[in-house]
Design a protein around this motif. Structure first.
Motif, PDB file in Angstrom:
ATOM      1  N   ALA B 330       0.822  -1.217   0.000  1.00 17.59           N
ATOM      2  CA  ALA B 330       0.000   0.000   0.000  1.00 17.59           C
ATOM      3  C   ALA B 330       0.850   1.259   0.000  1.00 17.59           C
ATOM      4  O   ALA B 330       0.610   2.194  -0.760  1.00 17.59           O
ATOM      5  CB  ALA B 330      -0.935  -0.009   1.215  1.00 17.59           C
ATOM      6  N   THR B 334       1.042   4.049  -3.185  1.00 13.71           N
ATOM      7  CA  THR B 334       0.549   5.415  -2.997  1.00 13.71           C
ATOM      8  C   THR B 334       1.721   6.310  -2.601  1.00 13.71           C
ATOM      9  O   THR B 334       1.584   7.243  -1.821  1.00 13.71           O
ATOM     10  CB  THR B 334      -0.539   5.457  -1.906  1.00 13.71           C
ATOM     11  OG1 THR B 334      -0.115   4.633  -0.821  1.00 13.71           O
ATOM     12  CG2 THR B 334      -1.849   4.947  -2.400  1.00 13.71           C
ATOM     13  N   LYS B 453      -6.597   9.437   0.777  1.00 15.88           N
ATOM     14  CA  LYS B 453      -6.605   8.000   1.006  1.00 15.88           C
ATOM     15  C   LYS B 453      -7.869   7.394   0.426  1.00 15.88           C
ATOM     16  O   LYS B 453      -8.927   7.999   0.466  1.00 15.88           O
ATOM     17  CB  LYS B 453      -6.556   7.681   2.509  1.00 15.88           C
ATOM     18  CG  LYS B 453      -6.387   6.202   2.766  1.00 15.88           C
ATOM     19  CD  LYS B 453      -6.565   5.782   4.203  1.00 15.88           C
ATOM     20  CE  LYS B 453      -6.371   4.290   4.332  1.00 15.88           C
ATOM     21  NZ  LYS B 453      -7.375   3.471   3.620  1.00 15.88           N
ATOM     22  N   PHE B 456      -7.684   0.462   0.590  1.00 14.03           N
ATOM     23  CA  PHE B 456      -6.739  -0.399  -0.105  1.00 14.03           C
ATOM     24  C   PHE B 456      -7.256  -1.816   0.011  1.00 14.03           C
ATOM     25  O   PHE B 456      -7.065  -2.471   1.022  1.00 14.03           O
ATOM     26  CB  PHE B 456      -5.361  -0.239   0.534  1.00 14.03           C
ATOM     27  CG  PHE B 456      -4.263  -0.783  -0.317  1.00 14.03           C
ATOM     28  CD1 PHE B 456      -3.695   0.004  -1.309  1.00 14.03           C
ATOM     29  CD2 PHE B 456      -3.809  -2.068  -0.148  1.00 14.03           C
ATOM     30  CE1 PHE B 456      -2.696  -0.498  -2.111  1.00 14.03           C
ATOM     31  CE2 PHE B 456      -2.809  -2.576  -0.948  1.00 14.03           C
ATOM     32  CZ  PHE B 456      -2.245  -1.791  -1.930  1.00 14.03           C
ATOM     33  N   GLY B 526     -10.477   0.199   6.075  1.00 14.74           N
ATOM     34  CA  GLY B 526     -10.215   1.139   4.988  1.00 14.74           C
ATOM     35  C   GLY B 526     -11.249   2.243   4.842  1.00 14.74           C
ATOM     36  O   GLY B 526     -11.388   2.818   3.770  1.00 14.74           O
ATOM     37  N   LEU B 628      -7.514   1.769  -8.392  1.00 16.77           N
ATOM     38  CA  LEU B 628      -7.058   1.007  -7.248  1.00 16.77           C
ATOM     39  C   LEU B 628      -8.162   0.926  -6.189  1.00 16.77           C
ATOM     40  O   LEU B 628      -8.219  -0.011  -5.410  1.00 16.77           O
ATOM     41  CB  LEU B 628      -5.812   1.683  -6.660  1.00 16.77           C
ATOM     42  CG  LEU B 628      -4.985   0.906  -5.655  1.00 16.77           C
ATOM     43  CD1 LEU B 628      -4.430  -0.357  -6.286  1.00 16.77           C
ATOM     44  CD2 LEU B 628      -3.846   1.767  -5.118  1.00 16.77           C
ATOM     45  N   ALA B 629      -9.016   1.954  -6.142  1.00 13.83           N
ATOM     46  CA  ALA B 629     -10.027   2.039  -5.082  1.00 13.83           C
ATOM     47  C   ALA B 629     -11.298   2.674  -5.627  1.00 13.83           C
ATOM     48  O   ALA B 629     -11.255   3.411  -6.613  1.00 13.83           O
ATOM     49  CB  ALA B 629      -9.490   2.881  -3.925  1.00 13.83           C
TER      50      ALA B 629
END
Lengths: 160, 809
Positions: B330, B334, B453, B456, B526, B628-629
């Protein structure tokens, strides 16, 4: 040393319990009398979440020997509401979001109840001083302090 | 558009926490239950020569003593690297070596004292540097045999548990052309979550073979998956119960200890076994937060553009790496915070040491990354002589345009990285920098940090939900996410209330979960819980409304699309006198002749993040232009601080938080903002799991011991420690495919504080502190090293002041 029988009042009810001389009030309340709102974490007087009211004062129940509580008057969160009606401090905790995971909450409510009953003009600093003995990891304390201040204000306004 | 329930401070539904009666795993008991106790290793790395428990077995009430040989297999989250009880050798001080089961906790405790274990100490490592040195002791000699997840890359024969690579452009070459380069190493200690409910689990095996466990965890389905895999129990024969969880903060998300009471129970004819840790045991038996060594080189040009970033990130994983291998991934992926940098070269590693095992912690490496990276950003701005806010403004992501370090193009509506920075700056605009008039050795200052953020999670991380209408028109929500204090279950009632037009008090979500009775969700981590479950619930409410329309269309003999659902009723469009309350349809609609059509109303929905993809193992770049998210939350934090040059004490006066997202419930959101700030500030100033890394106390404390497993040694914030003033603001920037536009916030609120405080210290006195915590000792030591003249000046101020004091007499 031999076990002894003690009599204590918990939330208005008289209880007779056989205890060993090294047994804590925490152990009696949780494991023998099943007041599960009395939580535990460190068992050594550091976290404060086992706080109950003993003869009106907040005490860390892991640091009180059961034999010291013969004839004592103990209050836990289960004993705060009257006829199903929550006490001022409980209502204020709900109103101000003064709890999250809930594990430390009973201790803070009892400390808050003590402040509301005994310190009508408590300042922020005085409230914090009472609360310093209890750890909360979720709330950051502000909403707990806000709840206690609201309960103090309600009490002044005569709300019950 | 304003809503009736969403965006309002609807009171929490878990009121039993206040009124009494809230039940945690800690409280859970079954008649006939046995108690378990674990015995920990007194060495950080040692061969087990012999274990003699004959005396322990003689203690009245003791049922059985277990040792590692009873369980000859490994368990683990992403890599199966962990013994149930140590086999052959122990890997850290405190590792469970034996387990006692007894009729009472007291008997188990007494027996624990009577177990005699002989050890042969081995050389050990207490730091990343030691573990990576050529003559390091190899902690996991059989690493090549461990089963591990496909995206984890261990290096057998070394202490490296995982390595992630990120390659974009050519950072090494471009750094040579940069006008300024900031090169620093940041060191962050291991931390403990210190959730208040120590880990607890109760397990039993039913006579027909179903294994049941009640335990303190964040995510019931993740616990079920891990146990099913580790212990070879089919999922339908394994029921995980979730009660209220007394805090988690990431520490109850990975592989926990459920397997221990389960295995004990299996060997004892299925009798219920309870393992309840004390706070002290929790330091040793549960996984903690990793330590970090973050090496960074970041370069910018004179016109204020960051052009390249190089990094080596090392996570001190302790003896077992649990989530930490994925956290190394992670922090690598990032790597550059919320900034667009065309050239990136980062390697991140999880490294085994002989310390406590490590796992996730609120923020999943994002506080740690930003602590370092937001210091780099401020340093670059100072080197270039530009305002740090303007410098940020020039380099922050622009949604719709920017490519992240892994080549992900942020969506147009991904959020607002810039405005939070400007808003925090505005909130602190009246704070001046300089000595206090009354005490000139106390310097006032301010500092800020930006952050971002997203959750993840695996690209497939799914969730699902069910909404049922009861015969009286009240509604039950079934979801799989855990309630550990964050308040998700309250917010979910608001979402459904809004969708169906009925008041939240008519809606219930049980705080309890049972994996065979609620729909699946991946994990409660998360900051994804409210987002993912709400997305599922929106679909479930749509499904439910279709069923309501269907039934109502028969009742009114009109076409289905002539029916609308509002205020808990189904009405014919344009004919408000033709309405039927949903309770009349709850179990089917019965006409005046008794004929019933339709059936019980049960809406079902699910959510899987759209176009979330894997990353390339060699470059870390996203595959097929995916994401990714499912969301990223952007924000900034700022502090007003006082630095006492005589004591080294840092006091935070004001903490300001600005987040780009809307809030679903301001009362709950405030709790996250304040709770996150207090935790984050305390981590910055006070928190550290201590080991004798430099062997200064050899012979005084046991070798390799965790030195402060208690609240007098590990300092958690108290009511008196919190800032005087909190300011916060939610900008209400909506993401299109988000529930009412809202994104997760729970971890975000904790990210910016160490960097903001370190930047404030630099702004005031020009001293850059790169290691945490910013304790008085460290602050004084760094001032002595970097600006010794300041200490002399402060002493002089004090002398003058004391003299001034004398004159008043």
């Amino acid at each position: 040393m031999k076990d002894v029988e003690i009599t204590l009042t918990v939330n208005g009810e008289k209880k007779k319990v056989r205890v060993s001389p090294k047994e804590s009030l925490l152990h009696v309340l949780r494991d023998k009398l099943h007041y599960i709102s009395v939580k535990a974490n460190c068992y050594r007087g550091e976290c404060g979440i086992c706080t109950v009211l003993m003869n009106g004062f907040p005490v860390k129940s892991c640091q009180v020997l059961a034999v010291e509580t013969d004839d004592a008057d103990i209050v836990t969160v289960e004993g705060l509401s009257k006829n199903g009606e929550p006490s001022l401090i409980q209502k204020a905790f709900i109103e101000k979001f003064g709890f999250q995971c809930g594990f430390c909450t009973p201790a803070f409510i009892l400390a808050g109840h003590y402040i509301v009953e005994n310190m009508p003009d408590a300042t922020d600093e005085e409230i914090k001083e009472v609360l310093n003995g209890i750890v909360c990891r979720c709330t950051g304390y502000k909403q707990i302090i806000d709840a206690i201040k609201l309960a103090l204000q309600w009490k002044k306004e005569g709300k019950s | 558009m304003t809503y009736k329930y969403v965006g309002k401070s609807v009171p929490r539904i878990d009121k039993d926490k206040v009124l009494g009666g809230a039940e945690f795993a800690f409280d859970f008991e079954i008649p006939g239950m046995l108690w378990a106790k674990l015995v920990g290793s007194p060495y950080p790395h040692a061969r087990i020569v012999s274990i003699d428990y004959s005396e322990a077995l003689r203690v009245p009430g003791v049922v059985r003593v277990f040792t590692g040989d009873d369980f000859p297999f490994k368990v683990g989250l992403y890599a199966a690297d962990r013994d149930v009880l140590a086999r052959g050798k122990t890997l850290y001080y405190g590792q469970p070596v034996a387990g006692i089961v007894a009729e009472t906790l007291q008997a188990a405790e007494e027996a624990a004292e009577k177990i005699v274990i002989e050890y042969e100490p081995l050389p050990y490592s207490l730091s990343v540097e030691e573990s990576l040195s050529p003559d390091a002791p190899i902690i996991h000699e059989e690493m090549s045999k461990y089963k591990h997840a496909v995206f984890i890359y261990p290096k057998p024969g070394t202490n490296i548990a995982h390595h992630t690579k990120v390659r974009k452009g050519n950072a090494e070459k471009v750094l040579k052309d940069a006008d300024v380069v900031v090169e620093k190493t940041y060191r962050l200690p291991l931390l403990t979550h210190y959730y208040l409910e120590p880990w607890t689990g109760v397990a039993r095996v039913r006579s027909e073979g179903t294994v049941e466990v009640w335990s303190s965890h964040q995510s019931p389905f993740a616990v079920r998956e891990l146990l099913s895999k580790s212990l070879n129990i089919p999922m339908h024969k394994l029921v995980v119960h979730h009660l209220y969880t007394g805090g988690g903060f990431g520490g109850k998300a990975g592989l926990l200890l459920e397997h221990i009471p389960i295995l004990f129970s299996m060997k004892l004819g299925g009798r219920p076994v309870k393992l309840r840790l004390t706070a002290r045991e929790n330091f040793f038996f549960m996984a903690q937060r990793a330590g970090y060594v973050l090496k960074m080189k970041t370069g910018a040009t004179k016109d204020g553009r960051i052009i390249a970033h190089w990094g080596e990130y090392y996570l001190d994983a302790g003896a077992y790496a649990d989530y930490t291998v994925n956290m190394a991934r992670a922090i690598g992926l990032t790597a550059t915070g919320p900034y667009e940098i065309p050239n990136v070269h980062v390697d991140s590693y999880a490294v085994y040491t002989n310390k406590v095992p490590t796992t996730a912690f609120r923020g999943f490496t994002m506080q740690e990354l930003h602590t370092a990276f937001e210091s780099q950003i401020d340093e670059l701005a100072h080197e270039l002589g530009v305002d740090p806010v303007e410098f940020r403004a020039k380099n922050l992501f622009v949604p719709g345009k920017s490519l992240t370090a892994i080549g992900e193009r942020l969506k147009e509506d991904a959020g607002d990285p810039l405005t939070p920075v400007l808003e925090v700056n505005k909130i602190l605009s009246n704070v001046g920098i300089g000595p206090r008039k009354d005490k000139p050795w106390v310097i006032r200052s301010k500092g800020i940090a930006a952050f971002w953020k997203g959750p993840f999670q695996p690209s497939s991380a799914a969730s699902s939900a069910i909404v049922k209408v009861n015969e009286d028109g009240s509604v039950d929500i079934l979801v799989g996410t855990g309630e550990m204090g964050q308040g998700t279950i309250t917010a979910l009632t608001q979402i459904v209330a809004e969708e169906l037009g009925i008041p939240p008090k008519k809606i219930r979500v049980s705080p309890h979960r049972q994996t065979d009775m609620v729909p699946y969700t991946w994990q409660t981590v998360g900051s994804r819980g409210l987002f993912s479950e709400s997305m599922s619930l929106l679909m479930a409410c749509e499904d439910l409304k279709e069923q309501i329309k269907e039934a109502a269309s028969i009742a009114f003999t009109v076409n289905k699309d002539m029916i609308e659902v509002r205020d808990g009723k189904a009405c014919v469009v344009g004919e408000p006198w033709h309405c039927i309350p949903i309770e009349k349809l709850a179990i089917g609609y019965m006409n005046e002749k008794g004929v019933t059509v339709g059936g019980p109303l049960i809406g079902r929905g699910y959510y899987v993040p759209p176009r979330n993809v894997l990353t390339d193992p060699e470059t870390g770049q996203v595959m097929e232009e995916g994401h990714l998210a499912p969301f990223y939350t952007f924000g900034a934090g700022g502090v007003e601080v006082e630095i006492n040059l005589l004591t080294g004490e840092i006091k935070v006066i004001t903490a300001a938080t600005v987040l780009d997202t809307p809030e679903v419930n301001p009362g709950l959101a405030e709790g996250q903002v304040i709770g996150g700030a207090v935790m984050g500030i305390n981590i910055a100033l006070r928190e550290e799991i201590k080991y004798d890394v430099r062997r200064e106390f050899k012979g005084i404390y046991p070798d390799g011991m965790l030195l402060n497993p208690c609240l007098t040694g590990y300092i958690v914030a108290r009511a008196g420690d919190i800032p005087k003033k909190f300011e916060w603001k939610f900008l209400g920037v909506k993401q299109k495919d988000a529930p009412y536009g809202a994104k997760g916030i729970a971890e975000l609120t904790m990210i910016p504080w160490p960097a903001a405080i370190a930047n404030a210290i630099y702004n005031a006195i020009g001293v850059r502190i790169t290691d945490l915590p910013l304790s008085p000792e460290r602050v004084i030591a760094e001032i002595k090293k970097q600006k010794p003249e300041l200490l002399e000046k402060a002493m002089e101020y004090l002398r003058i002041n004391l003299k001034g004091g004398d004159n008043e007499h």
